[in-house]
Each structure stands twice: as structure tokens, then as C-alpha cells.
Motif scaffolding. Structure first.
Motif, short mmCIF file in Angstrom:
data_model
loop_
_atom_site.label_atom_id
_atom_site.label_comp_id
_atom_site.label_asym_id
_atom_site.label_seq_id
_atom_site.Cartn_x
_atom_site.Cartn_y
_atom_site.Cartn_z
N ALA A 1 5.60 10.63 2.49
CA ALA A 1 5.46 10.04 1.16
C ALA A 1 6.58 10.54 0.24
O ALA A 1 7.14 9.77 -0.54
CB ALA A 1 4.10 10.37 0.56
N THR B 1 2.09 1.94 -3.41
CA THR B 1 1.16 2.19 -4.51
C THR B 1 0.23 3.36 -4.25
O THR B 1 -0.31 3.94 -5.18
CB THR B 1 0.30 0.94 -4.79
OG1 THR B 1 -0.23 0.48 -3.56
CG2 THR B 1 1.12 -0.16 -5.42
N LYS B 2 0.00 3.68 -2.98
CA LYS B 2 -0.92 4.79 -2.69
C LYS B 2 -0.14 5.92 -2.04
O LYS B 2 0.52 5.71 -1.03
CB LYS B 2 -2.03 4.32 -1.74
CG LYS B 2 -3.01 3.39 -2.41
CD LYS B 2 -4.28 3.28 -1.57
CE LYS B 2 -5.06 4.57 -1.63
NZ LYS B 2 -6.44 4.45 -1.17
N TYR B 3 -0.20 7.08 -2.64
CA TYR B 3 0.57 8.19 -2.09
C TYR B 3 -0.32 9.37 -1.77
O TYR B 3 -1.24 9.70 -2.52
CB TYR B 3 1.66 8.64 -3.06
CG TYR B 3 2.75 7.63 -3.19
CD1 TYR B 3 3.70 7.49 -2.20
CD2 TYR B 3 2.80 6.80 -4.30
CE1 TYR B 3 4.70 6.54 -2.31
CE2 TYR B 3 3.81 5.85 -4.42
CZ TYR B 3 4.75 5.73 -3.42
OH TYR B 3 5.73 4.80 -3.54
N ASN B 4 -0.01 10.01 -0.67
CA ASN B 4 -0.61 11.30 -0.35
C ASN B 4 0.52 12.31 -0.54
O ASN B 4 1.45 12.37 0.25
CB ASN B 4 -1.11 11.29 1.09
CG ASN B 4 -1.37 12.68 1.61
OD1 ASN B 4 -1.65 13.59 0.83
ND2 ASN B 4 -1.28 12.85 2.92
N ILE C 1 -0.81 1.79 7.33
CA ILE C 1 0.29 0.84 7.46
C ILE C 1 0.88 0.86 8.86
O ILE C 1 1.84 0.16 9.16
CB ILE C 1 1.40 1.11 6.41
CG1 ILE C 1 1.90 2.55 6.50
CG2 ILE C 1 0.91 0.79 5.02
CD1 ILE C 1 3.11 2.84 5.62
N THR D 1 -5.87 0.92 4.44
CA THR D 1 -4.64 1.45 3.86
C THR D 1 -3.68 2.01 4.92
O THR D 1 -2.62 2.51 4.58
CB THR D 1 -4.94 2.54 2.82
OG1 THR D 1 -5.87 3.46 3.37
CG2 THR D 1 -5.52 1.96 1.56
N THR E 1 0.03 7.35 3.10
CA THR E 1 -0.77 6.58 2.15
C THR E 1 -2.15 7.18 1.92
O THR E 1 -2.92 6.66 1.12
CB THR E 1 -0.99 5.13 2.65
OG1 THR E 1 -1.75 5.20 3.87
CG2 THR E 1 0.32 4.43 2.92
N VAL F 1 0.85 -1.21 0.00
CA VAL F 1 0.00 0.00 0.00
C VAL F 1 0.88 1.25 0.00
O VAL F 1 0.64 2.20 -0.74
CB VAL F 1 -0.94 0.00 1.23
CG1 VAL F 1 -1.70 1.31 1.31
CG2 VAL F 1 -1.90 -1.17 1.16
N ALA F 2 1.94 1.20 0.81
CA ALA F 2 2.83 2.35 0.89
C ALA F 2 3.52 2.58 -0.45
O ALA F 2 3.95 3.68 -0.76
CB ALA F 2 3.86 2.13 1.98
#
Lengths: 162, 406, 253
Positions: free
Chosen positions: B131, B122-125, C148, C146, C129, B119-120
Motif C-alpha cells: 500500500a 480507496t482502501k488502504y492497509n 484485488i 475488496t 487493501t 478498491v486499491a
């Protein structure tokens, strides 16, 4: 890699592998009989929220779709809600007891154990309907006894008081 | 230019395998400790809802900023054109990658859900400095690998300066990012300071150099290669300058805080009555980590002894860990101020100094990460040509004479 | 990884029927004058996404909050199945009673402290995330699918409102999923809000004990009780200097 050169060895390996799988088929055959039946049909037309064959293969797709809608958008329809699945599928056995996900008679566990597909849904989500959980959760249990209970369940052994 | 002869070290000796085996074992123990902590949950660590980042983070952040600092030697040679340092550039790149991998391994293994690492990835904020750091760290590894390739492949040598410059810029941004993890925290008394970013940059220079000196001295001693006094004293002097710069930034940080009444509480805590944190600040960070090494590096006759240089590098590392401990854990231990000027109390440890003792699992995880970094170096120098066969004074003067004449 | 459905999903419309029934009940209450004790906005249909037309918030009147009362805390723990495991350093607390004492005068103010549901939440800013997020209707939540477990949000929160689950759990309640390795905090009883209860467990408990120190409501609706109260008597934000525009406001501090 000499071992792989001999066909004879490969044959032995194959046979051993096959034998190893036999108990799994047996276990499935035995346990599936004990798995409680769902409460009711979803509607007059369908047993489950989608045709059973599709649900078997794709239930997680529906759940994944629905989960983001619920968490992020606050959509609370019940058709693909995990809680609704649990409410219907996790029913008490003859003794009135509800299976936990750690039991092989739990609706989800029965299949997931067999197919060796690990899921982490029940690390957070309730694995039984609320009534069953309220029954096992005793608010009067003292703190340390409760901790101990949880640790026994998780087989973590003794807990030291902090 | 190509007079320096590089060769991989001889990995057939018993000593080599004992060293590598020991490092691998310590890494494995660290992974097992992390796994145990993951199974049982973090309550078996010393961390809590008050101290959310503990010793693993101290070790990880030390490794990460040391990684960026270790690349300094290469930067000095290819960006600033100091050809004297060129023979060390490859080793500096290898050490940088190894330290970063070690630090990241700790961070990842300490996550509450290491299984969700994907998840870390592929998904970014993109508003999160954390990030950005994920990109900065992975990018650093990629750039350093390319940089090493340019250095080690003769046909690619012409790109050294460009890639070296890219790596140098990247490492500055990386440490700025790491410092900003704390600098951007508006709510905490000890953080929320822009100076965190340059402070971390200068800390990375010093910690990276200290680690580089130790690893270089050990690898030359154990492989019976010659490390001349000229090279060592250059590195040693640089270390001294970096350590002095740390002192300057720390002074500026505390002076600014001391001037504002708002920050007197946290300053009093760190400088006067914070117990272990005060002790670590003065004894660990200031005396052992800065003043003693400065004396060892610059004052004769200590400055002429190799043993003393080694000691100074070791002390800088110890002092660095103490400094990060004070910044990371001390900063969290000091209670969050919700109502300035008021006394707060609750069942959730408001208004009291949080207690923290690292558990054995955290220590093993942190130590495991350090050993992983060293293991990568140990393997690296045995399979590829990272180390010059000789760094004797004679070989070096020959080198620089030739490169100057070109 | 995203799975795409190749099927047409036609939702069977039981939820809408449910909603109509509930809406009718609420309407019935509203017709009888004087029956309504608190604002009862109609529940949104279950299949409708929340919108920024609402901004849910809470008003705490510290003048009537009793120092020795922790009914809100108990109610929250009960509602969300938060257990006391006997380890105060690591046990989750979504809401806590905070006593604030003026050093000069010795005056003590007691108030509940929880997630302030900021408009510009630092936890959301720092989350790598995007697991920490702010729902359209202003409720700040953690998407535990989501999260982590890096705990950076806990460092960033100015209110110390978040807890990390430090151990494996069992017997979680269906409406409040929570588990090891994730960060969690007050959800403003989002399950109740979506159900149309228009109240939170803590505010209900406070009212039941006769203190009425907690008022839940829609800050965007000028006719809601919370908006009227805030307009008439005002309310302060804790750490207003940070400019976060919190959804939880306090009176009497």
C-alpha cells in the motif's frame, strides 16, 4: 464535425437509436412473464423485506450494508442476506428447473440485463438455492469431464490436460 | 545558464510514425493478452499457487526500478550541482515517468480483479508495504511532473533545486519500498533480508542509466542530432560504477547467506543446482549483466567505441531482467521450509522445486508494458521540448564554461 | 463509495426466534449427562457481532493422524465446493496432508496443514487493501469484495496456506462464496461456527473415521476441551520462531 452541423443527420441518428431500443422493450415484456415468482411473502405485512418500490431502487444499498456486517462482524441475520434473497426469489419453473444468472429468466438477470447494469455478485456467490446447486453438481463426474463442462458453460472451448 | 536550446523532435517523418505505430501495436497486443488472461483466469498463464508472481512481475519491477534510476541524471545535475548533466535533466524526468507508467500498467493488468482497481485506490492497509508503494509510485509521478514543470518554465527555474531534491529523496524511498516488498517477507528463504532495499536502490541506478543511455543514443541517432563523446563517456562511466556496486551488494547478500547454515539450501539452489535459476544467475546476471559490461565500459579499446557502450547498456538491461527473474521467480520456486531439517511432501508441492514456464500471454503483457513506456517517450519528445538540439562536445563545453562563470 | 440509507431499518425478528429455539435444543442436550461428545457452546445470536471473548482454534494430534487417510481433505473440499479441475498446480487446496520425514531417522509424521489462523498474520500485514483480515474471534479470512488478486499474501504466508482461484467458477455453494481472481484459504468453517455447530468439516470427518486427531474449540475458554488438552499435554506451533501465535496447534511433532 461537419456531420453534426446538419440537423437532418441528427434526426436520422435519433430515429435509429430509438429503433435500436425497441427490441429491448419487447424482450423485457416477453421474458418478465417467465420469471418465476418468489416462494412466499416475507411477512404478513410486507411482500419483500422492504416495500417493493424501495427494494427495486435500493436493494443494493441493503445488500452492501449487510455484506460488510456479515463478512467482518459475523452478523448472520437473514433479512438482507443475499443467500436469503436467492432462496426466496429463485424458484423452479414448470419443469422444475432453476434459472442460472446467465439465463434471462433468472430473477436478478431479468432486470439487470434490461437495464444493462453489470454486477459481479455471481462470480463468487451462488445464483441458485443450495438444493438446485447440489443437483447440478455431480460429485461423481470425472475430473476432465467436469472441467469440460465448466468450459462449455463458459464457452472457453477445449481444455488441454495439464 | 540558459544556453542549451531545447526543441521537440520532428514528428512528420514516416519513420517516426512507423516507430510509434509499432510501439502502440505492441502495447495493444499486451493489453489484449492481459484481457484474455483475465477472462480465462490465470490458469492459462505459467503462474500457479506455487509461483504466484511470474514474468509480468519481473518486467514490471524492472520498469519501476529503472524508472527511479532514470531520474538519476536529473538528480545529479540539480541536487549535486553537476551542471554538465543539466541538458539531460528534462529527458531523464520524461523517461522516469514513462517507465513507471509502463511498469504500473503491467502490475495492474495482471491483478486477479483488475476491475476492482478502484478498491486499491480507496482502501488502504497502512501496514502493507504494498500500500505504501501505491503512494510512492503515484507520488513519484506527481513530483516528477512538477520537477519537469520547474525545469521547463523559465519563471519557475529557481525552484529546480528544491523540487529536484524532493524527487531525489522520493526516488530513494521508492526503490527502498520496492526492495522491501521482498525484504519484508519473513517466511521465504530467499527474501527476509534488509539488504534487499539497498540492493534494489543500486540496481535502479544501473538499470535506469542503461535504459537512459539506450534511449538517448537512439533518439539522437534517429533525429540526426549530435551526441558528443564527452557526454556519452560520462554516462558510460557512471553506468560502470553502478554495475560494480551491484556486484558488491550481491556478493554481500550471498556471503551473509552462505555463512548461516539455515540458508545453505537456498544458496545451493541459486548458486549450484537450481537449473535455469543457477544458469540465469551466473550466465545472465553475473557474466552478461555485470562482468561483460564492466569490461566493455572500462577496458580499452572497447571503452572508446560507441557501439560497445550501446552493447554494454543493452547487456546491463538483459542481465537485470535475469537478476530479477532469479530473485522473484527463483525465490518462489525454492520450496517453503515449514519444518527445518525435515523432508516434506504433500499433494500441494511441499518440499519440491516449483516449475514455471512463462506463457505467451505473460510475455506479451510484459513486452507490452515496455513498449508502452517507450511509446510515451516517443510521443513526449515530439510534443514538448525535452531534448537539447545538440549535445556535441563543443556545445557542452560552452555550456559549462558559462555556468561556471556565473 | 458508501451508500447511506435514509430509512430506518427495523429488522424483523425472525432470527432471534431461530436462535432461541436453537439455544433451547443445546440446553436440552447439556442437561442429559454423558450425551455430549464435544463441547457445545451456545450459538451467538445472529444479529450479534463476533467478539474477542472467543478465540477459535484447532488442536491436531499427529500421533493419531494416519498417513494414508485424507478424510479431512475430502470433507473440506466437499463442504466448500472445492473442485479438482485436474490441474494440481493451480487447483485450490485449503487443507492438505503433509508428510514430514526426519532425514536422520526416517521417521515420518503425517499431519494436516492449513491456515494457522495466526494472531499476527503476515497475510494481513501485507494485504494492500485490507481484504485479508482477522475477525475479532481470531478467524483469518479474505474479504473477497475488496481482494484485488495481487497474491502478495500468498508470498507472505509462511504455511503456504492460500490458493488463488485461477479460473471462472460456477455452482459455488451458498455458504462458501468463491470466485476467479481472488485469494482464498481455510475459513475455519466460519459459516458453521456462526451457526453454532462448534466444529469444522475436517474435524467432524476425522472424528467420523474414528481418528479424533482434530479438535476444534475456543482457546479463550479454559473449560473448553481444546484448552484442557493444551494445558495438560501442551502443543506446539509450526514456525513458532516467527512469533505469530497461531490458532492451530500440534501435538506429537
Amino acid at each position: 464535425m461537419r456531420i453534426l452541423k446538419s440537423k437532418w443527420h441528427i434526426l436520422v441518428c435519433l430515429i435509429i437509436t430509438l429503433i435500436a431500443y425497441v427490441p429491448m422493450f419487447n424482450a423485457f415484456a416477453e421474458s418478465s412473464a417467465d420469471i418465476p415468482k418468489p416462494k412466499s411473502n416475507y411477512s404478513d405485512e410486507t411482500r419483500c423485506v422492504e416495500p417493493v418500490a424501495i427494494m427495486r431502487k435500493q436493494h443494493f444499498v441493503y445488500l452492501l450494508e449487510h455484506r460488510d456486517k456479515t463478512v467482518i462482524e459475523g452478523i448472520r441475520t437473514t433479512q438482507y442476506s443475499l443467500n436469503a434473497c436467492i432462496d426466496c426469489h429463485i424458484t423452479p419453473n414448470a419443469e422444475g428447473e432453476f434459472a442460472r444468472y446467465s439465463d434471462d429468466t433468472h430473477f436478478c438477470a431479468s432486470c439487470h440485463q434490461f437495464t444493462a447494469v453489470n454486477i459481479d455478485c455471481f462470480q463468487c456467490h451462488a445464483d441458485r438455492p443450495e438444493e438446485a446447486i447440489r443437483k447440478t453438481r455431480n460429485p461423481n463426474t470425472t475430473v476432465t469431464a467436469h472441467t469440460q463442462e465448466i468450459h462449455e458453460y463458459l464457452q472457453l472451448g477445449e481444455t488441454q490436460p495439464h | 545558464m540558459e544556453t542549451t536550446r531545447f526543441s521537440s523532435i520532428d514528428a512528420n517523418s514516416l519513420q517516426y510514425w512507423i516507430l510509434l505505430g509499432g510501439l502502440a501495436l505492441a502495447t495493444l497486443v499486451g493489453v489484449l493478452a492481459a484481457h484474455h488472461m483475465d477472462l480465462e483466469g490465470h490458469h492459462i498463464s505459467g503462474m500457479s499457487n506455487q509461483i504466484v508472481w511470474g514474468f509480468p512481475h519481473v518486467a514490471a519491477i524492472f520498469l519501476i526500478i529503472a524508472a527511479s534510476g532514470a531520474l538519476n541524471v536529473a538528480s545529479i545535475s540539480s541536487v549535486f550541482g553537476k551542471t554538465d548533466y543539466k541538458p539531460l535533466a528534462r529527458m531523464s524526468g520524461l523517461l522516469a515517468i514513462a517507465l513507471l507508467v509502463g511498469g504500473l500498467a503491467i502490475l495492474v493488468l495482471d491483478l486477479g480483479r483488475p476491475d476492482l482497481l478502484i478498491v486499491a485506490m480507496t482502501k488502504y492497509n497502512f501496514k502493507s508495504i504494498f500500500a505504501w508503494n501505491i503512494f510512492l509510485y503515484t507520488g513519484f509521478i506527481v513530483i516528477t511532473v512538477i520537477y519537469l514543470w520547474m525545469m521547463m518554465e523559465r519563471k519557475m527555474n529557481k525552484f529546480i533545486k528544491v523540487t529536484g531534491f524532493a524527487a531525489f529523496l522520493w526516488r530513494l524511498i521508492l526503490t527502498t519500498g520496492t526492495g522491501s516488498i521482498f525484504g519484508f517477507l519473513v517466511a521465504r528463504q530467499a527474501y527476509d533480508a534488509a539488504i534487499m532495499a539497498p540492493l534494489f536502490v543500486i540496481m535502479s541506478f544501473a538499470f535506469g542509466m542503461a535504459t537512459f543511455i539506450l534511449v538517448l543514443m537512439a533518439s539522437y541517432k534517429w533525429t540526426h542530432r549530435t551526441l558528443g563523446d564527452v557526454m556519452l563517456s560520462k554516462l558510460k562511466n557512471l553506468l560502470g560504477i553502478f554495475v560494480a556496486a551491484i556486484l558488491y551488494f550481491v556478493l554481500a547478500y550471498h556471503l551473509a547467506n552462505l555463512y548461516a547454515t539455515e540458508h545453505h539450501g537456498i544458496e545451493r539452489f541459486i548458486l549450484l543446482d537450481g537449473g535455469i535459476y543457477t544458469f540465469l544467475f551466473w550466465a545472465g546476471h553475473i557474466v552478461i549483466g555485470c562482468l561483460v559490461p564492466l569490461a566493455l565500459v572500462f577496458i580499452k579499446p572497447m571503452s572508446q567505441s560507441r557501439g560497445m557502450t550501446m552493447l554494454a547498456a543493452g547487456l546491463v538491461i538483459m542481465g537485470g531482467i535475469a537478476q530479477l527473474y532469479v530473485i522473484i521467480i527463483g525465490g518462489q520456486a525454492y520450496p517453503l521450509v515449514l519444518f527445518p531439517g525435515m523432508e516434506e511432501s504433500s499433494s500441494f508441492f511441499d518440499g519440491v522445486v516449483a516449475e514455471y514456464t512463462p506463457s505467451i500471454f505473460e510475455l506479451l503483457l510484459g513486452f507490452g508494458g515496455i513498449c508502452l513506456a517507450l511509446a510515451i517517450v516517443t510521443v513526449g519528445i515530439a510534443i514538448l521540448e525535452f531534448l537539447p538540439e545538440s549535445l556535441s562536445d563543443k556545445a557542452l563545453s560552452l555550456d559549462s564554461a558559462r555556468s561556471n562563470s556565473i | 463509495m458508501r451508500y447511506k440509507l435514509d430509512l430506518d431499518i427495523e429488522e424483523v425478528n425472525t432470527d432471534r426466534r431461530d436462535f432461541l429455539r436453537r439455544a433451547a435444543t443445546v440446553g436440552g442436550l447439556a442437561i442429559a449427562p454423558g450425551v455430549i461428545l464435544y463441547q457445545t457452546g451456545a450459538a451467538k445470536p445472529a444479529d450479534q457481532a463476533v467478539s474477542s471473548q472467543q478465540r477459535w482454534g484447532m488442536l491436531v494430534n499427529t500421533n493419531v493422524c494416519q498417513e494414508d487417510c485424507d478424510a479431512c481433505v475430502t470433507a473440506c473440499n466437499e463442504e466448500h465446493g472445492l473442485w479438482d479441475l485436474g490441474r494440481p498446480e493451480t487447483d485450490a487446496q485449503w487443507i492438505r496432508k503433509l508428510n514430514v520425514k526426519d532425514k536422520q531417522t526416517g521417521h515420518v509424521t503425517s499431519l494436516p496443514m492449513m491456515c494457522q489462523h495466526c494472531e499476527n498474520p503476515p497475510c494481513v500485514d501485507v494485504c494492500p487493501t485490507g481484504a485479508s483480515f482477522r475477525r475479532e474471534d481470531g478467524i483469518v479470512l479474505v474479504d473477497k469484495h475488496t481482494c484485488i488478486g495481487c497474491r502478495y499474501c500468498m508470498l507472505a504466508c509462511p504455511y503456504k496456506a492460500r490458493s488463488f482461484v485461477h479460473e471462472p467458477l460456477q455452482d459455488q455453494l451458498p455458504h462458501s462464496p468463491r470466485g476467479k481472481g481472488c485469494v482464498e484459504s481455510c475459513t475455519l468453517c466460519v459459516h458453521k461456527v456462526d451457526r453454532g455447530d462448534n466444529n469444522t468439516a475436517c474435524a467432524e470427518a476425522c472424528a467420523k473415521d474414528g481418528h479424533q486427531a482434530l479438535l476444534f474449540g475456543d482457546l479463550n475458554d479454559p473449560s473448553s476441551e481444546i484448552s484442557k488438552q493444551l494445558k495438560q499435554h501442551g502443543g506446539t506451533q509450526i514456525r513458532a520462531d516467527l512469533g505469530l501465535n497461531t490458532g492451530v496447534r500440534y501435538q506429537g511433532i
